[in-house]
Design an enzyme around this catalytic site. Structure first.
Site, PDB file in Angstrom:
ATOM      1  N   LYS A   7       0.849  -1.204   0.000  1.00 16.41           N
ATOM      2  CA  LYS A   7       0.000   0.000   0.000  1.00 16.41           C
ATOM      3  C   LYS A   7       0.888   1.258   0.000  1.00 16.41           C
ATOM      4  O   LYS A   7       2.092   1.148  -0.119  1.00 16.41           O
ATOM      5  CB  LYS A   7      -0.951  -0.027   1.195  1.00 16.41           C
ATOM      6  CG  LYS A   7      -1.746  -1.339   1.319  1.00 16.41           C
ATOM      7  CD  LYS A   7      -2.883  -1.459   0.320  1.00 16.41           C
ATOM      8  CE  LYS A   7      -3.404  -2.872   0.194  1.00 16.41           C
ATOM      9  NZ  LYS A   7      -4.645  -3.157   0.872  1.00 16.41           N
TER      10      LYS A   7
HETATM   11  C1  LIG Z   1      -5.628  -4.215   1.139  1.00 17.28           C
HETATM   12  C2  LIG Z   1      -7.063  -3.914   1.250  1.00 17.28           C
HETATM   13  C3  LIG Z   1      -7.794  -4.235   2.406  1.00 17.28           C
HETATM   14  C4  LIG Z   1      -7.220  -5.076   3.512  1.00 17.28           C
HETATM   15  O1  LIG Z   1      -6.251  -4.384   4.245  1.00 17.28           O
HETATM   16  P1  LIG Z   1      -5.497  -5.167   5.427  1.00 17.28           P
HETATM   17  O2  LIG Z   1      -4.737  -4.070   6.124  1.00 17.28           O
HETATM   18  O3  LIG Z   1      -4.607  -6.168   4.774  1.00 17.28           O
HETATM   19  O4  LIG Z   1      -6.523  -5.776   6.296  1.00 17.28           O
HETATM   20  C5  LIG Z   1      -9.103  -3.839   2.494  1.00 17.28           C
HETATM   21  N1  LIG Z   1      -9.695  -3.156   1.495  1.00 17.28           N
HETATM   22  C6  LIG Z   1      -9.039  -2.834   0.362  1.00 17.28           C
HETATM   23  C7  LIG Z   1      -9.732  -2.050  -0.694  1.00 17.28           C
HETATM   24  C8  LIG Z   1      -7.703  -3.216   0.195  1.00 17.28           C
HETATM   25  O5  LIG Z   1      -7.065  -2.928  -0.938  1.00 17.28           O
END
Ligand SMILES: *Cc1c(COP(=O)(O)O)cnc(C)c1O
Length: 380
Positions: free
Chosen positions: A183
């Site tokens: 991210k």
């Molecule tokens: C990556 C992602 C998540 C999950 O995030 P985590 O921190 O791994 O729980 C949820 N929603 C979206 C849109 C994502 O891209």
């Protein structure tokens, strides 16, 4: 010369290593000053709201529905085109996700279809700023107000996303962010809940830690506390928080590189008639990646095109491999047919995501565009 351009690669260096080392050496690994420091830094960066650090974005979303008592018999509007976590958080509480298809222009939830999906059981609308492109939150809030619904923003791809000048997560009742390694910034695993609602933030602080009434630092007598509500262990550790504070300091730099990369790559790819690019919507995108949609004729060759890019050292991904309601768990539970959610299904089938992260340069974008051009030529 062949390059090595992974789809995502966290940028972690001396500041993070120093902060992590100092935290470990301090011996305070949870319930310390670093998580508060990180929460304040994140709130400062987005420009307002209360921030509650949590174990992941999924944990944050789950905590919100848990806190609101949304459960069996309740329905929540969920975009079909999202990460499965957006829907799982609803399912985990025993509530029912009611999926709404995407609009093809941006891949975001088709706002025109939301009201038809609302029933007397609907309690909340969740949206995702898909690939960082802002959802028109004024329209979402207007619908929510008419039907008295909670608005949950999944901001996992939306660090840097702004709509009408206001950061994502501050438009609805609550926004949840992710710091998973690919991210916009990372703490390894981790997330935050952002909200303007101080009372909600206070409750989440308790519910992320067993519903205990006094945290370690607040106890008059060590070891003595009461439990006033049900809760989870959804805390972020001090080590993760220390890393997060250093990453927040770098966010402006990360985002300006993403923006420059996205612009360079989209300029180059726009010359290829075999591709369609998403529109950027109204507002500021966080430029999570550049997802290109292959024309119908090329869509069945997506795997070969990706393999050709990968052979050139260009990392690729797909956002997402299927609309969430078409994944086996949801398809079997709710009996969704293959013709449902046609726009999301078409994006899932024919899009290919290319990297624009700050680990890459504008010159790398020229290389990626050239590699894409050749991949298409080989597969036409
Ligand atoms: C990556 C992602 C998540 C999950 O995030 P985590 O921190 O791994 O729980 C949820 N929603 C979206 C849109 C994502 O891209």
């Amino acid at each position: 010369m062949k390059r090595n351009l992974p789809f995502g690669k966290p940028i972690i260096g001396a500041p993070e290593l120093d902060a992590v080392r100092r935290t470990i050496e301090s011996g305070i690994l949870v319930h310390g000053p670093r998580s508060k420091e990180f929460e304040d830094a994140f709130a400062g960066w987005v420009g307002g709201g209360h921030v509650v650090s949590v174990a992941s974005c999924t944990a944050g979303l789950h905590l919100v529905y848990f806190d609101r008592g949304i459960g069996a018999g309740d329905e929540v509007i969920v975009p079909a085109m999202t990460h499965t976590a957006t829907a799982h958080a609803v399912e985990l509480e025993g509530a029912t996700p009611v999926f709404v298809d995407a609009e093809s222009r941006t891949g975001n939830i088709d706002i025109d279809q939301i009201e038809a999906a609302i029933t007397p059981r609907t309690r909340a609308i969740s949206i995702v700023h898909y690939l960082g492109v802002p959802v028109a939150m004024d329209r979402i809030n207007a619908i929510a107000k008419r039907h008295d619904l909670l608005v949950v923003e999944d901001c996992a791809l939306a660090i840097g996303t702004r709509y009408q000048g206001v950061h994502a997560g501050l438009h609805g009742n609550v926004g949840c962010f992710s710091f998973y390694p690919v991210k916009h910034m990372t703490t390894g695993e981790g997330g935050v809940v952002l909200t303007r609602d101080g009372e909600l933030a206070k409750r989440l602080l308790r519910k992320r830690a067993f519903g205990v009434d006094r945290h370690v630092g607040e106890r008059a007598q060590p070891g003595i506390y009461d439990v006033t509500m049900l809760g989870f262990n959804y805390r972020m550790s001090e080590v993760e928080a220390a890393m997060g504070t250093e990453q927040v300091r770098r966010l402006d730099g990360f985002l300006s590189q993403r923006t420059a990369n996205y612009r360079a790559l989209s300029r180059a790819l726009r010359e290829l008639p075999e591709l369609r690019l998403f529109e950027e919507g109204d507002g500021q995108s966080s430029y999570y990646c550049l997802s290109a949609i292959l024309e119908e004729r090329l869509a069945p060759k997506r795997q070969a095109i990706a393999a050709s890019l990968n052979a050139d050292g260009v990392g690729t991904s797909v956002y997402y491999p299927a609309p969430v309601p078409h994944f086996t768990y949801y398809r079997e539970k709710y009996a969704f047919g293959p013709d449902t959610f046609p726009v999301a299904a078409s994006i899932a089938r024919s899009s290919i995501a290319l990297p624009v992260g700050p680990h890459l340069t504008e010159d790398d974008m020229t290389y990626i565009a050239e590699s894409m051009k050749q991949a298409i030529q080989r597969n036409r």
